[in-house]
Design an enzyme around this catalytic site. Structure first.
Site, PDB file in Angstrom:
ATOM      1  N   LYS A 190       2.629  11.557   8.724  1.00 30.58           N
ATOM      2  CA  LYS A 190       2.097  10.298   9.168  1.00 30.58           C
ATOM      3  C   LYS A 190       3.188   9.203   8.525  1.00 30.58           C
ATOM      4  O   LYS A 190       2.630   8.718   7.329  1.00 30.58           O
ATOM      5  CB  LYS A 190       0.689   9.933   8.934  1.00 30.58           C
ATOM      6  CG  LYS A 190      -0.075   9.006   9.793  1.00 30.58           C
ATOM      7  CD  LYS A 190       0.562   7.649   9.960  1.00 30.58           C
ATOM      8  CE  LYS A 190       0.076   6.771   8.686  1.00 30.58           C
ATOM      9  NZ  LYS A 190       0.838   5.406   8.931  1.00 30.58           N
ATOM     10  N   CYS A 300       9.716   1.083  -5.757  1.00 29.82           N
ATOM     11  CA  CYS A 300       8.529   1.378  -6.735  1.00 29.82           C
ATOM     12  C   CYS A 300       9.137   1.378  -8.058  1.00 29.82           C
ATOM     13  O   CYS A 300       8.396   1.127  -9.186  1.00 29.82           O
ATOM     14  CB  CYS A 300       7.843   2.636  -6.212  1.00 29.82           C
ATOM     15  SG  CYS A 300       9.034   4.008  -6.495  1.00 29.82           S
ATOM     16  N   GLU A 401       1.918  -5.501  -9.322  1.00 27.94           N
ATOM     17  CA  GLU A 401       3.004  -5.113  -8.637  1.00 27.94           C
ATOM     18  C   GLU A 401       3.123  -6.126  -7.580  1.00 27.94           C
ATOM     19  O   GLU A 401       2.120  -6.219  -6.720  1.00 27.94           O
ATOM     20  CB  GLU A 401       2.805  -3.612  -8.193  1.00 27.94           C
ATOM     21  CG  GLU A 401       4.102  -3.429  -7.448  1.00 27.94           C
ATOM     22  CD  GLU A 401       3.943  -2.008  -6.791  1.00 27.94           C
ATOM     23  OE1 GLU A 401       2.720  -1.640  -6.087  1.00 27.94           O
ATOM     24  OE2 GLU A 401       4.655  -1.075  -6.837  1.00 27.94           O
TER      25      GLU A 401
HETATM   26  P1  NAD Z   1       0.592   1.865   1.380  1.00 30.67           P
HETATM   27  O1  NAD Z   1      -0.129   2.567   0.652  1.00 30.67           O
HETATM   28  O2  NAD Z   1       0.006   0.543   2.135  1.00 30.67           O
HETATM   29  O3  NAD Z   1       0.804   2.793   2.831  1.00 30.67           O
HETATM   30  C1  NAD Z   1       1.423   4.224   2.551  1.00 30.67           C
HETATM   31  C2  NAD Z   1       1.161   4.929   3.901  1.00 30.67           C
HETATM   32  O4  NAD Z   1      -0.265   5.486   3.617  1.00 30.67           O
HETATM   33  C3  NAD Z   1       1.423   4.486   5.110  1.00 30.67           C
HETATM   34  O5  NAD Z   1       1.715   5.458   5.913  1.00 30.67           O
HETATM   35  C4  NAD Z   1       0.042   4.099   5.587  1.00 30.67           C
HETATM   36  O6  NAD Z   1      -0.265   3.761   6.845  1.00 30.67           O
HETATM   37  C5  NAD Z   1      -0.850   5.059   4.773  1.00 30.67           C
HETATM   38  N1  NAD Z   1      -2.251   4.785   4.508  1.00 30.67           N
HETATM   39  C6  NAD Z   1      -2.683   3.426   4.168  1.00 30.67           C
HETATM   40  N2  NAD Z   1      -3.978   3.322   4.192  1.00 30.67           N
HETATM   41  C7  NAD Z   1      -4.372   4.855   4.225  1.00 30.67           C
HETATM   42  C8  NAD Z   1      -5.657   5.515   4.163  1.00 30.67           C
HETATM   43  N3  NAD Z   1      -6.988   4.917   3.603  1.00 30.67           N
HETATM   44  N4  NAD Z   1      -5.498   6.946   4.527  1.00 30.67           N
HETATM   45  C9  NAD Z   1      -4.450   7.582   4.809  1.00 30.67           C
HETATM   46  N5  NAD Z   1      -3.400   6.985   4.889  1.00 30.67           N
HETATM   47  C10 NAD Z   1      -3.372   5.522   4.622  1.00 30.67           C
HETATM   48  O7  NAD Z   1       1.917   1.498   0.870  1.00 30.67           O
HETATM   49  P2  NAD Z   1       3.248   0.909   1.451  1.00 30.67           P
HETATM   50  O8  NAD Z   1       2.890  -0.451   1.498  1.00 30.67           O
HETATM   51  O9  NAD Z   1       3.479   1.497   2.392  1.00 30.67           O
HETATM   52  O10 NAD Z   1       4.365   0.925   0.302  1.00 30.67           O
HETATM   53  C11 NAD Z   1       4.609   0.427  -0.713  1.00 30.67           C
HETATM   54  C12 NAD Z   1       3.790   0.853  -2.012  1.00 30.67           C
HETATM   55  O11 NAD Z   1       4.365   2.182  -2.191  1.00 30.67           O
HETATM   56  C13 NAD Z   1       4.049   0.060  -3.464  1.00 30.67           C
HETATM   57  O12 NAD Z   1       2.813   0.022  -3.974  1.00 30.67           O
HETATM   58  C14 NAD Z   1       4.927   1.099  -4.288  1.00 30.67           C
HETATM   59  O13 NAD Z   1       5.065   1.168  -5.553  1.00 30.67           O
HETATM   60  C15 NAD Z   1       4.583   2.459  -3.653  1.00 30.67           C
HETATM   61  N6  NAD Z   1       5.789   3.514  -3.818  1.00 30.67           N
HETATM   62  C16 NAD Z   1       5.405   4.393  -4.570  1.00 30.67           C
HETATM   63  C17 NAD Z   1       6.758   5.112  -4.762  1.00 30.67           C
HETATM   64  C18 NAD Z   1       6.886   6.364  -6.095  1.00 30.67           C
HETATM   65  O14 NAD Z   1       7.561   7.128  -5.995  1.00 30.67           O
HETATM   66  N7  NAD Z   1       5.896   6.193  -6.858  1.00 30.67           N
HETATM   67  C19 NAD Z   1       7.661   5.249  -3.791  1.00 30.67           C
HETATM   68  C20 NAD Z   1       7.879   4.203  -2.837  1.00 30.67           C
HETATM   69  C21 NAD Z   1       6.571   3.393  -2.940  1.00 30.67           C
HETATM   70  O1  6OD Z   2      14.447   9.292  -5.387  1.00 31.42           O
HETATM   71  C1  6OD Z   2      13.359   9.896  -5.199  1.00 31.42           C
HETATM   72  O2  6OD Z   2      13.176  11.063  -4.955  1.00 31.42           O
HETATM   73  C2  6OD Z   2      12.158   8.699  -4.973  1.00 31.42           C
HETATM   74  N1  6OD Z   2      10.980   9.477  -4.747  1.00 31.42           N
HETATM   75  C3  6OD Z   2      12.236   7.421  -5.105  1.00 31.42           C
HETATM   76  C4  6OD Z   2      11.257   6.597  -5.162  1.00 31.42           C
HETATM   77  C5  6OD Z   2      11.374   5.190  -4.961  1.00 31.42           C
HETATM   78  C6  6OD Z   2      10.442   4.222  -4.808  1.00 31.42           C
HETATM   79  O3  6OD Z   2      10.738   3.338  -4.245  1.00 31.42           O
END
Ligand code: NAD
Ligand code: 6OD
Length: 497
Positions: A190, A300, A401
């Site tokens: 998804k 992130c 964040e």
């Molecule tokens: P989000 O949590 O809003 O959404 C991510 C995914 O989860 C989307 O596909 C969304 O539709 C789905 N989703 C939302 N609510 C849900 C629920 N209740 N049940 C199941 N699925 C659900 O995140 P975003 O806004 O898309 O991404 C930004 C965030 O992601 C930031 O907080 C960032 O730090 C984090 N992030 C973390 C990493 C990492 O590696 N740690 C990497 C990239 C992004």
């Molecule tokens: O490089 C990766 O494998 C990874 N998971 C990066 C995450 C980036 C966050 O925005």
């Protein structure tokens, strides 16, 4: 409207369908929502919304694949398919590139160097990991003195739900799909509702290489009370791997508790960047420009909290601000564009609200802080690169964040002080440390609460290393053999001799 799944290169509207059991299918409810280009707010096409019934069909297709040809396929044949997927992504590089930049607005050069090559690499590297996995067995005296041969068998977990975000759509989705398939699982993905296209294109790739039906499935829609939740609550999903916000991780963890399903979470961060006075100044500035502003701050691993040792503090703030002012915001096709827009109006509103909050919390705005004038592109979700100083340690701006192109810079005087403040956060994803003192490197790095500490670099990735966050930044580690831990079940066989 075109029913093609290929990207919008002609200006035609694109209809994004689900990919279930090897076919592109419309949602059973017929409901769709608009796909909007963040660059200018124009409509790219429509996305089908998955109903519970559509999610059931995708999970059933994945289960049938596990019970069928895919589940019985010899490993060498399975891995050959993964290498073919990587080659096919490379062959269709331009299609993936166009799709990714249209969905995100990010500069073409960035997606061409990072997002799309990693999409292919994620299949190749994890096929290599599985191919080279060492086999082990133990011949031991058991406690009662009898001999036994113990060996462990790695089995796929089964049907894996992959829930991915919008900031690096192809990269982060394939980072999970690659190892899941290399280990012999079937997946239902998804993708974020903001960035559905490259995941959908991957369905075409799967068919082109002859991937058995049902191994890779895609359902589209939002999270709560929609496709995301229908998938994570589905009783026939064996494990859930998720990248996104910490709050969403909490909701998914509750869903995973039903049926005691395993989770792997990569969540939010508020990462420190620490610059010691002995650092190579130019390298630290260059690295910080990337760790704060790359992908318009929507990474992130970004360092929204910068700490700079007092002797170089003023000079560092001035130089970073000078460079930030020179960043060029613009169209993804312009070769000199450094920054694209934010992903959506909702996200721009959120980032702007933090810009306003910073001022009310007493920040000195060194540069930025507003919404820029973008002429023809004013319909997009633009925001200025922003640097603050002088905020108190307990302000919300330096603790929450933001996920935008911004940072707060604070001076520090001692190593102990900076380690203490750097760790004073509920997050624990990443850190960047800039120093030329090798003893300090190791002393500081091991004391930081972070899944990944980069020294004199940032986002330098070797996909065989452990990746993940501590505290509220995640659960588990993926990468190399660590991914095998999540995507397989180890079963020990004990043969009494
Ligand atoms: P989000 O949590 O809003 O959404 C991510 C995914 O989860 C989307 O596909 C969304 O539709 C789905 N989703 C939302 N609510 C849900 C629920 N209740 N049940 C199941 N699925 C659900 O995140 P975003 O806004 O898309 O991404 C930004 C965030 O992601 C930031 O907080 C960032 O730090 C984090 N992030 C973390 C990493 C990492 O590696 N740690 C990497 C990239 C992004
Ligand atoms: O490089 C990766 O494998 C990874 N998971 C990066 C995450 C980036 C966050 O925005």
């Amino acid at each position: 409207m075109s029913t093609q799944t290929a990207p919008n290169t002609t200006g035609a509207l694109v209809e994004i369908k689900h990919f279930i059991n090897g076919e592109f299918v419309a949602g059973s409810s017929g409901e769709t929502f608009d796909n909007i280009c963040p660059l200018n707010g124009e409509k790219l096409g429509v996305i089908h919304k998955a109903s519970k019934q559509d999610v059931d069909a995708a999970v059933a297709a994945a289960r049938a694949a596990m019970d069928g040809e895919w589940g019985r396929m010899p490993v060498a044949e399975r891995l050959k398919l993964l290498y073919a997927v990587a080659d096919e992504i490379d062959r269709r590089f331009d299609d993936f590139l166009q799709a990714e930049i249209a969905d995100t607005g990010k500069p073409r050069s960035l997606a061409a160097h990072i997002d799309i090559p990693r999409g292919a690499a994620n299949f190749k590297v994890f096929a290599d990991v599985v191919k080279n996995e060492p086999t082990e067995s133990f011949f031991l005296e058991t406690p009662d003195g009898a001999g036994a041969l113990n060996y462990a068998v790695r089995k796929p977990k089964g049907v894996i739900a992959v829930i991915s975000p919008w900031n690096l759509p192809l990269l982060l989705m394939t980072w999970k799909v690659g190892p899941a398939l290399a280990c012999g699982n079937a997946v239902v993905v998804k993708p974020s509702e903001e960035t559905p296209t490259t995941t959908t294109l991957l369905g075409e790739v799967m068919n082109a290489v002859g991937m058995p039906k049902g191994v890779f499935n895609v359902v589209h829609g939002h999270g709560p009370n929609a496709a995301g939740e229908f998938l994570t609550q589905h009783p026939d999903v064996d494990a859930i791997t998720f990248t996104g916000e910490t709050r969403t991780g909490e909701a998914i963890m509750k869903a995973a508790a039903n049926g005691v399903r395993d989770v792997s979470f990569e969540l939010g961060g508020k990462n420190p960047g620490i610059v010691f006075a002995d650092a190579n100044f130019d390298a630290a500035i260059e690295g910080t420009m990337r760790s704060v502003f790359a992908n318009c701050g929507q990474v992130c691993l970004g360092t929204e909290r910068m700490f700079v040792e007092r002797p170089i503090y003023e000079k560092f703030v001035a130089e970073l601000a000078k460079k930030a002012k020179n960043l060029k915001l613009g169209h993804y096709n312009d070769a000199d564009t450094n920054l694209g827009p934010l992903i959506s109006q909702e996200h721009r509103d959120k980032v702007k609200s933090y810009y306003d909050l910073a001022v009310s919390e007493g920040a000195t705005v060194v540069t930025g802080g507003g919404i820029p004038e973008m002429g023809d592109l004013n319909g997009g979700w633009w925001i200025e690169p922003t640097i603050w100083t002088d905020l108190p340690d307990d302000s919300r701006t330096v603790n929450e964040e933001i996920f935008g192109p911004c940072c707060h810079i604070r001076p520090f005087d001692t190593e102990e002080e900076v380690i203490r403040i750097a760790n004073a956060t509920p997050y624990g994803l990443a850190a960047a440390v800039w120093t030329t003192d090798s003893s300090r490197t190791h002393r500081v790095a091991r004391q930081l609460d972070a899944g990944i500490v980069w020294v004199n670099s940032w986002f330098l990735r070797d996909l065989r290393t452990a990746f993940g966050g501590s505290k509220m930044s995640g659960i588990g580690r993926e990468g190399g053999v660590h991914s095998l831990e999540f995507y397989t079940e180890l079963s020990n066989v004990c043969v009494k001799l």
